[in-house]
Motif scaffolding. Structure first.
Motif, PDB file in Angstrom:
ATOM      1  N   UNK A  22       0.776  -1.241   0.000  1.00 32.80           N
ATOM      2  CA  UNK A  22       0.000   0.000   0.000  1.00 32.80           C
ATOM      3  C   UNK A  22       0.803   1.284   0.000  1.00 32.80           C
ATOM      4  N   UNK A  23       1.796   1.445   0.934  1.00 33.35           N
ATOM      5  CA  UNK A  23       2.467   2.754   1.008  1.00 33.35           C
ATOM      6  C   UNK A  23       3.136   3.193  -0.296  1.00 33.35           C
ATOM      7  N   UNK A  24       3.805   2.253  -0.989  1.00 33.66           N
ATOM      8  CA  UNK A  24       4.557   2.624  -2.203  1.00 33.66           C
ATOM      9  C   UNK A  24       3.658   2.710  -3.420  1.00 33.66           C
ATOM     10  N   UNK A  25       2.721   3.649  -3.383  1.00 31.05           N
ATOM     11  CA  UNK A  25       1.700   3.790  -4.428  1.00 31.05           C
ATOM     12  C   UNK A  25       2.300   4.351  -5.722  1.00 31.05           C
ATOM     13  N   UNK A  26       1.602   4.172  -6.850  1.00 29.32           N
ATOM     14  CA  UNK A  26       2.053   4.810  -8.085  1.00 29.32           C
ATOM     15  C   UNK A  26       2.149   6.332  -7.920  1.00 29.32           C
ATOM     16  N   UNK A  27       1.262   6.931  -7.128  1.00 33.92           N
ATOM     17  CA  UNK A  27       1.305   8.396  -6.936  1.00 33.92           C
ATOM     18  C   UNK A  27       2.612   8.803  -6.256  1.00 33.92           C
ATOM     19  N   UNK A 238       7.279   7.214   4.251  1.00 33.42           N
ATOM     20  CA  UNK A 238       6.001   6.586   4.634  1.00 33.42           C
ATOM     21  C   UNK A 238       4.924   7.608   4.997  1.00 33.42           C
ATOM     22  N   UNK A 239       5.346   8.803   5.431  1.00 27.78           N
ATOM     23  CA  UNK A 239       4.351   9.829   5.764  1.00 27.78           C
ATOM     24  C   UNK A 239       4.242  10.881   4.657  1.00 27.78           C
ATOM     25  N   UNK A 240       4.743  10.577   3.476  1.00 32.62           N
ATOM     26  CA  UNK A 240       4.573  11.518   2.351  1.00 32.62           C
ATOM     27  C   UNK A 240       3.082  11.637   2.040  1.00 32.62           C
ATOM     28  N   UNK A 245      -0.036   4.996   2.637  1.00 31.23           N
ATOM     29  CA  UNK A 245      -0.023   4.571   4.039  1.00 31.23           C
ATOM     30  C   UNK A 245      -1.388   4.851   4.677  1.00 31.23           C
ATOM     31  N   UNK A 246      -1.966   3.851   5.352  1.00 26.66           N
ATOM     32  CA  UNK A 246      -3.331   4.009   5.879  1.00 26.66           C
ATOM     33  C   UNK A 246      -3.344   4.942   7.098  1.00 26.66           C
TER      34      UNK A 246
END
Ligand code: FMN
Length: 347
Positions: A22-27, A238-240, A245-246
């Protein structure tokens, strides 16, 4: 500029470490690539369709190079009935607390490496990184023919040698400070990031990418001075704002705390923040079965905002984490005007 940056065509010596789940999204990958680093989609748990969609989503934002990431194929271990029962019994109470039916395993592991790999070839990212083992000669040749740089992940000099002999283009060296799963497959390697970077850079001719505990500009410079061409940063992003990140995971990261190695969530050693599950789970199944067995628990806990049941992967540097737009976090790691005397990217 060094050989990796020149070959791939980007100018900030920082790679967004692949952050699966989840955290390493395409965005997030697109934001890092657009800002001059090497973005990376945490695509190892993706279906082939999601891999193709991720490639399109990054390219809708930027034409800069980016990487995808997969888990190297590995034999699925057999799980006996007694071990399964013990693991299910251990999780049953948490399921009741969250209002879930009893924990169940799927009939087949959900990852289909061959289909994921075909999707990677279709997307043609600038690079494919992989972890948990080596790729076969046929796969490395297919990557080379498609013009995709291969990056293998190692936790020791011995693993680096094995990757190098297999013919990979670059080595991601993961030190013990790193958040998330250990990439090691030969043994439970736990050398520090800088020591391992020095050993691999001195011992092998391949370009090295250092990962683990790199949280600020001085950490990045130290990794480059140790012989790395790139610093791969995971926890630092991770907090970008753009990260997937949920909310309960973000809240736990912001509170910080001690990290430890646990097998509780997936059956594979991984570093994350301590919580109720890391303290209480004693009989995990081997990877990937424990990962499959805890999936319902983790996704329900995410929806219910209950971080005590979540895998809170984070590196040792988590207490130095900051939030904000990815480009701003990248600029903190590699200031546009580095201090006098700062080392320049090797190569
Ligand atoms: C949330 C999270 C997910 C991760 N998922 C993957 C993954 O899917 N594939 C992979 O090769 N490494 C994965 N890693 C390891 C990172 O790529 C990298 O080695 C690590 O983040 C570097 O250490 P740092 O977190 O201290 O920066 C993950 C790490 C974290 C924190």
């Amino acid at each position: 500029m060094n050989s990796l940056m020149e070959q791939l065509g980007f100018n900030v010596p920082i790679m967004l470490a692949p952050l699966g789940g989840g955290p390493g999204s395409p965005a997030l990958a697109a934001a890092i690539s657009a800002a001059g680093g090497l973005g990376s989609v945490g695509s190892a748990y993706f279906t082939p369709e999601q891999i193709r969609e991720a490639g399109a989503a990054v390219r809708a934002v930027t034409r800069q190079p980016f990487a995808l990431n997969l888990f190297a194929p590995q034999p699925w271990p057999q799980v006996g009935a007694a071990a399964l029962q013990a693991a299910q019994a251990e999780l049953a109470g948490y399921h009741r607390e969250l209002g879930l039916p009893a924990p169940q395993l799927p009939d087949v592991p959900e990852l289909d490496f061959a289909a994921q790999f075909r999707a990677v070839l279709d997307v043609r990212p600038a690079a494919l990184s992989f972890t948990f083992g080596v790729l076969g000669a046929a796969e490395l040749t297919a990557l080379k023919n498609a013009g995709i740089l291969s990056i293998g992940t190692c936790g020791s000099l011995e693993e680096a040698r094995e990757l190098h002999s297999s013919g990979v283009d670059a080595l991601c060296v993961q030190g013990r400070e790193a958040g998330g799963h250990r990439g090691s497959w030969l043994h439970d390697a736990r050398q520090s990031t800088l020591d391992l970077t020095r050993a691999v850079a001195a011992g092998l001719p391949s370009p090295v990418i250092a990962a683990g505990g790199l949280m600020d500009a001085s950490d990045v410079r130290a990794a480059l001075a140790a012989g790395a061409q790139l610093a791969a940063c995971g926890t630092a992003f991770l907090l970008a704002d753009e990260a997937g990140t949920s909310p309960p995971y973000r809240a736990a990261l912001s509170s910080g705390g001690d990290t430890l190695f646990t097998q509780a969530f997936s059956g594979k050693w991984a570093r994350g923040l301590a919580n109720r599950l890391t303290r209480e789970v004693r009989s995990p199944l081997p990877f990937p079965w424990q990962n499959a067995l805890t999936r319902a628990l983790r996704s329900s806990a995410t929806q219910q905002g209950r971080s005590e049941y979540l895998s809170l992967w984070a590196g040792e540097g988590v207490n130095r984490i900051t939030a904000g737009p990815a480009a701003q976090l990248l600029a903190r790691l590699w200031p546009a005007d580095p201090e006098p005397g700062a080392s320049s990217p090797n190569g």
